[in-house]
Motif scaffolding. Structure first.
Motif, PDB file in Angstrom:
ATOM      1  N   TYR A  97      28.284  22.233  -0.122  1.00  0.00           N
ATOM      2  CA  TYR A  97      27.526  21.051   0.287  1.00  0.00           C
ATOM      3  C   TYR A  97      26.098  21.388   0.709  1.00  0.00           C
ATOM      4  N   PHE A  98      25.824  22.661   0.957  1.00  0.00           N
ATOM      5  CA  PHE A  98      24.511  23.078   1.454  1.00  0.00           C
ATOM      6  C   PHE A  98      23.661  23.719   0.359  1.00  0.00           C
ATOM      7  N   GLU A  99      24.240  23.903  -0.816  1.00  0.00           N
ATOM      8  CA  GLU A  99      23.595  24.588  -1.924  1.00  0.00           C
ATOM      9  C   GLU A  99      22.735  23.609  -2.722  1.00  0.00           C
ATOM     10  N   VAL A 100      21.440  23.828  -2.718  1.00  0.00           N
ATOM     11  CA  VAL A 100      20.504  22.895  -3.352  1.00  0.00           C
ATOM     12  C   VAL A 100      20.754  22.770  -4.849  1.00  0.00           C
ATOM     13  N   SER A 101      21.056  23.872  -5.518  1.00  0.00           N
ATOM     14  CA  SER A 101      21.218  23.840  -6.970  1.00  0.00           C
ATOM     15  C   SER A 101      22.551  23.264  -7.399  1.00  0.00           C
TER      16      SER A 101
ATOM     17  N   ALA B 165      10.376  20.588  -1.509  1.00  0.00           N
ATOM     18  CA  ALA B 165      10.901  21.953  -1.434  1.00  0.00           C
ATOM     19  C   ALA B 165      11.657  22.122  -0.122  1.00  0.00           C
ATOM     20  N   VAL B 166      12.819  22.755  -0.197  1.00  0.00           N
ATOM     21  CA  VAL B 166      13.646  23.026   0.984  1.00  0.00           C
ATOM     22  C   VAL B 166      14.216  24.439   0.857  1.00  0.00           C
ATOM     23  N   GLU B 167      14.786  24.956   1.919  1.00  0.00           N
ATOM     24  CA  GLU B 167      15.479  26.233   1.819  1.00  0.00           C
ATOM     25  C   GLU B 167      16.620  26.122   0.806  1.00  0.00           C
ATOM     26  N   ALA B 168      16.895  27.203   0.076  1.00  0.00           N
ATOM     27  CA  ALA B 168      17.900  27.176  -0.991  1.00  0.00           C
ATOM     28  C   ALA B 168      19.266  26.750  -0.466  1.00  0.00           C
ATOM     29  N   LEU B 169      19.556  27.078   0.782  1.00  0.00           N
ATOM     30  CA  LEU B 169      20.720  26.552   1.496  1.00  0.00           C
ATOM     31  C   LEU B 169      20.168  25.696   2.617  1.00  0.00           C
TER      32      LEU B 169
END
Length: 446
Positions: free
Chosen positions: A401-405, A176-180
């Motif tokens: 590039y930072f967006e997990v989804s 799990a990571v921050e969504a961004l």
């Protein structure tokens, strides 16, 4: 007809990826299962997977299956300028020209202090004096409970992240990571076959309630959080939020990896999340963001019963962190020079934030630190803006590039520190402002 069919199936799969039905690093259904769902043949699904693999959306492994590939490419997020006249807003690093003299002196001291004992093998991840320097550094910026027995040395923070992900999880596990989040985390997960799930955020960072929901639904083995000047949003968690996150970690079956590499940028030290749940937390700090990316001195404070595991992984991969870098880094910390440099870089960042706000008057956030998370005007798409900026010699990092989804994110990350002088930074920001205010249709008439 069959070519059309597998192309259509590839399009269906790609739409599911973009919607988040198949998240980054998720394992896709087998050819047979998806063929049954879509009323086709396994051979047709195999062709669709091959097409998506060629496009870079999937990656397949013999015996393991096919996985959604991260769209995050560190070479695109952090770009070296191809022309010395370019304005590089993509690299998060200190203003290096201000640190050169101190680094030259530190490495000169390191050369003078070299002994056969210091440059040989050692029993742990590195020498005790160097681990003590790491304890001193992290303590200044809010970490409690560190000592030479529970601190290990790494070759920087990126190595620390990779080490912890590989030591605490196995292929197929979820993180799990921050969504961004920082794309370096996504790159490690992608290369090592770990799944990634995002935690929704608010103005104080990762939401404790959302973290609890993610743990319940996805059962991640560990959570990676950046509590100070978060990359890319710039959010710094207040102490109350850190305590709330720690309370969730304490109650759940999960490890915390706290990447506190930007902690030195806080005006006053904020207690680390790890302070409130030390038995389940791994705290990362390093010198790269304050001193130099070339000074690969990273420090992990770990639960006492996990130190041997980390040392075993370090020994199997790099044997030990470079003593020469650590001699220089330890000298800077012991002499107090490292803290003077960190203070100077924090002051420089504050000055540059003020400069950016005076030029980019549309900025509404109150972030500090090395970068801005800049929303684009509605008439711009991220893809077109990054392309147009590059054509003008402005190198910026796309928010996607930072967006997990893997969804489109209509922001850019803007580093304010990698351009050497304030005068040149102001010039680059002025050109960026003109581009933001221009009409996309006049630049892309097609």
């Amino acid at each position: 007809m069959s070519d059309t069919k597998f192309s259509n199936i590839a399009q269906i799969i790609e739409q599911r990826i973009d919607k988040g039905d198949y998240p980054v690093n998720a394992k896709l259904p087998t050819h047979r299962v998806l063929a049954s769902e879509l009323d086709t043949t396994p051979a047709t699904v195999a062709k669709a997977y091959k097409l998506l693999s060629d496009k870079g959306r999937l990656e397949s492994f013999v015996g393991r299956g096919s996985f959604v590939r991260s769209q995050s490419d560190l070479n695109q997020v952090i770009q070296a300028p191809k022309d010395e006249d370019d304005f590089n807003f993509s690299i998060l690093q200190p203003c290096l020209y201000k640190n050169v003299n101190a680094l030259q002196n530190a490495y000169q001291v390191a050369g003078e202090r070299l002994t056969s004992e210091l440059i040989g093998y050692t029993e742990h991840s590195g020498h005790e004096a160097h681990r003590q320097a790491g304890v001193t550094w992290a303590k200044r910026y809010g970490l409690e409970g560190g000592d030479t027995c529970n601190t290990v040395l790494t070759n920087g923070a990126q190595h620390a992240l990779s080490l912890l992900i590989n030591a605490l999880t196995k292929p197929g596990d979820t993180i799990a990571v921050e969504a961004l989040t920082y794309p370096g985390i996504l790159a490690i997960a992608s290369l090592s076959g770990r799944n990634v799930v995002g935690i929704p955020m608010d103005e104080s960072g990762a939401s404790p309630e959302a973290l609890r929901s993610v743990i319940t639904e996805h059962q991640p083995k560990l959570v990676v959080l950046i509590p100070s000047h978060q990359n890319p949003t710039g959010i710094t968690m207040p102490e109350a939020r850190r305590r709330e996150i720690a309370a969730v970690i304490k109650q759940e079956d999960i490890w915390l990896v706290e990447d506190d590499i930007y902690g030195f940028l806080n005006e006053a030290a904020i207690p680390a999340i790890s302070n409130f749940v030390p038995e389940k937390a791994f705290h990362i700090s390093a010198l790269s963001k304050a001193i130099s990316p070339a000074m690969r001195c990273g420090y992990i404070k770990a639960p006492a019963d996990k130190v041997a595991l980390l040392n075993a992984h370090i020994r199997a991969n790099i044997w030990l962190s470079s003593p020469i870098n650590n001699i220089a880094g330890t000298h800077l910390i012991e002499s107090g020079k490292a803290f003077e440099i960190a203070d100077m870089q924090r002051e420089t960042a504050s000055e540059r934030q003020r400069l950016a706000r005076s030029i980019l008057t549309s900025i509404s956030c109150d972030a500090e630190g090395y970068h801005l998370w800049l929303p684009l005007p509605k008439h711009w798409t991220t893809e077109h803006f990054v392309m147009a900026a590059k054509n003008r010699g402005l190198i910026v990092s796309s928010g996607s590039y930072f967006e997990v989804s893997g969804n489109e994110e209509n922001h850019i990350r803007l580093s304010l520190m990698s351009i050497a002088t304030e005068e040149r930074l102001a010039q680059g920001l002025g050109e960026l402002k003109a581009l933001l205010e221009s009409d996309m249709d006049t630049l892309f008439p097609f």
